[in-house]
Design an enzyme around this catalytic site. Structure first.
Site, PDB file in Angstrom:
ATOM      1  N   LYS A  75       0.848  -1.201   0.000  1.00  0.00           N
ATOM      2  CA  LYS A  75       0.000   0.000   0.000  1.00  0.00           C
ATOM      3  C   LYS A  75       0.883   1.251   0.000  1.00  0.00           C
ATOM      4  O   LYS A  75       1.933   1.287   0.646  1.00  0.00           O
ATOM      5  CB  LYS A  75      -0.891  -0.024   1.256  1.00  0.00           C
ATOM      6  CG  LYS A  75      -1.899   1.109   1.343  1.00  0.00           C
ATOM      7  CD  LYS A  75      -2.811   0.937   2.558  1.00  0.00           C
ATOM      8  CE  LYS A  75      -3.790   2.095   2.694  1.00  0.00           C
ATOM      9  NZ  LYS A  75      -4.726   1.919   3.815  1.00  0.00           N
ATOM     10  N   SER A 153      -9.740   2.479   3.134  1.00  0.00           N
ATOM     11  CA  SER A 153      -8.819   3.169   2.248  1.00  0.00           C
ATOM     12  C   SER A 153      -7.925   2.227   1.447  1.00  0.00           C
ATOM     13  O   SER A 153      -7.309   2.632   0.480  1.00  0.00           O
ATOM     14  CB  SER A 153      -7.944   4.115   3.074  1.00  0.00           C
ATOM     15  OG  SER A 153      -7.106   3.387   3.952  1.00  0.00           O
ATOM     16  N   SER A 177     -10.302   0.117   7.353  1.00  0.00           N
ATOM     17  CA  SER A 177      -9.718   0.234   6.017  1.00  0.00           C
ATOM     18  C   SER A 177      -9.064  -1.032   5.477  1.00  0.00           C
ATOM     19  O   SER A 177      -8.625  -1.054   4.331  1.00  0.00           O
ATOM     20  CB  SER A 177      -8.683   1.362   5.985  1.00  0.00           C
ATOM     21  OG  SER A 177      -9.330   2.611   6.018  1.00  0.00           O
TER      22      SER A 177
END
Length: 490
Positions: A75, A153, A177
């Site tokens: 990420k 997210s 998330s």
């Protein structure tokens, strides 16, 4: 070749050990899939040369680590040495750290191969991956002509794992998330206990809530990857100095005699029938596996969302004060006579997106002199009560808690933006309590809705007992038998 990217981490590990496949072959298969999946916008900084170099090193290694030769996505919130790390924000444009985050370093030390950086909501603020400077990430599941959200997210991570672009990915979870995008894309995602994974080198959103975790194709892979990510780190003052058990060895699937709590407060008004039915099905699966179900009460649950949306923005406004255009990232062009104050103001106005600005302003407001006690201090007190609710339940002998993961299946991109940010925040209704209490939580895909979109169930565990939680999730996964995959359209 493309079949190789469909392997799970455990399968690839065994094939590598036997010599049936090389890391270079696995990595090339994933890179080919990434190149062909531009429509998903999951990978945003590709590092093919670095990946192949790491794969060759993995193939040559004699004393191999637990993830040796396994291609993963990282990420964009994790700082990666010499590779763009932007947190999906314009304000960090061009930033290439000179250091590696502890979690990504742990994965590299275990032999993993980094394929590149994954899309996400800007500074991890969002539930739909629509606040990214790189544009929206897209869910590989499709049931009509709409493009669906992969959740947020960690939307890029979820899309990449679900579409077999990588064998696993890192995510971070501040209010859901990891778990919400995992549910939206039919994969597994675990947020460990706060302090289990180091936060050092991860761009901070809300420091008392953020926690890294793996996003994988099944529970066994989550156990393998989580074990590599965890460990004490003296560079993070909140990192727990506790031994990391062998999570994979704890996956027996035997949950006879375990007590599973069903919180009555999670029966929300207006909850879709399909979510209610899936939850009932999950209860039956666990009972059939030999667990005992008990009704429990978490009375302060109804205050969790407002509490979270006071504490998280307050911490974000403090953490994001460091982005000012002075030493790194984007700097605004200045007019004649502009001083340093104008530079700060213009840089932050240009560099931050709308949602980040909204949260920074909310955070600054609740921390301001006149409102500190009314909002921030009160939220901290309510947070303590939410944590105590869970402590009381676990003290009564409950081993894990079963809840829905999300209030709906994945929705269309653009369907919930800007018009009403609060409607978007409601996506976190089942997940934020876990962050406020610092507990481990896992989302397991458990079924499809009537349109054919995946739905997840969430299990919440006792602090530091990820192994036990993973085993309960493993039993649920076996009972659910979820094997659906998105049809390839990208």
């Amino acid at each position: 070749m493309s079949e190789l990217s469909k392997l799970k981490i455990a399968e690839a590990r065994d094939a590598l050990k036997k010599g049936d496949v090389t890391s270079v072959e696995l990595t090339e298969a994933c890179l080919a899939e990434i190149d062909a999946a531009g429509a998903l916008n999951a990978f945003v900084h590709n590092t093919p040369d670095l990946a192949l170099e790491q794969a060759k090193a993995a193939d040559a290694r004699k004393d191999a680590g637990s993830l040796n030769g396994i291609p993963l996505g990282i990420k964009d919130l994790f700082c990666t040495k010499g590779v763009a790390s932007q947190a999906a924000s314009k304000i960090l444009d061009g930033f290439k750290p000179e250091y590696e985050s502890t979690v990504s370093q742990n994965l590299l030390d275990a032999g993993a191969v980094m394929l590149g950086k994954l899309n996400m909501d800007e500074f991890a603020m969002g539930s739909s991956n629509e606040t990214s400077v790189y544009g929206d990430a897209v869910n590989p599941w499709k049931v009509d002509d709409r493009k669906l959200t992969p959740g947020g997210s960690s939307g890029g991570s979820a899309a990449a794992v679900a579409a077999d672009l990588c064998l696993g990915a890192t995510g971070t979870d501040t209010g859901g998330s990891i778990r919400q995008p995992a549910a939206f894309t039919g994969i597994t995602g675990i947020k460990p206990t706060y302090g289990r994974c180091s936060r050092w080198g991860i761009v901070a959103f809300a420091s008392s809530l953020d926690q890294a975790g793996p996003m994988t194709k099944d529970v066994r892979d989550a156990a393998i990857m989580l074990q590599a990510m965890c460990g004490h780190d003296p560079k993070d003052s909140t990192s727990a100095d506790l031994p990391v058990p062998d999570f994979e060895a704890m996956l027996t699937g035997d949950i006879k005699g375990k007590t599973i709590g069903i919180p009555r407060e999670y029966h929300m008004d207006g909850m879709p029938d399909e979510i209610e039915a899936l939850w009932a099905e999950g209860r039956k699966m666990l009972t059939d596996a030999g667990a005992k179900l008990v009704d429990i009460s978490l009375p302060h649950t109804k205050y969790a969302l407002p509490t979270y949306y006071v504490i998280a923005p307050a911490e974000a406004s403090s953490n994001l004060a460091r982005y000012d255009g002075v030493r790194f990232g984007h700097r605004a062009k200045l007019g004649q006579g502009d001083g340093i104050t104008e530079m700060y103001e213009k840089t932050r106005a240009e560099g931050f997106g709308q949602e980040v600005k909204r949260r920074v302003m909310v955070g600054t407001y609740v921390l301001s002199a006149g409102f500190y006690d009314a909002y921030y201090n009160r939220a901290r007190k309510v947070r303590a009560l939410i944590k105590k609710d869970f402590e009381d339940v676990f003290a009564q002998g409950v081993d894990a808690i079963l809840t829905p993961a999300t209030p709906s299946a994945a929705f269309g991109l653009g369907e919930m933006t800007d018009a009403d940010p609060v409607a978007m925040y409601l996506n976190d209704v089942f997940t934020v309590t876990v962050n406020l209490a610092g507990l481990p939580g896992i989302s397991v895909p458990a079924g499809l809705d009537k349109q054919g979109l995946p739905l997840g169930l969430q299990l919440i565990g006792r602090p530091w007992e990820e192994g036990d939680l993973l085993n309960t999730a493993y039993a649920l996964e076996q009972a659910a038998g979820f094997v659906a995959k998105p049809k390839k359209w990208w």
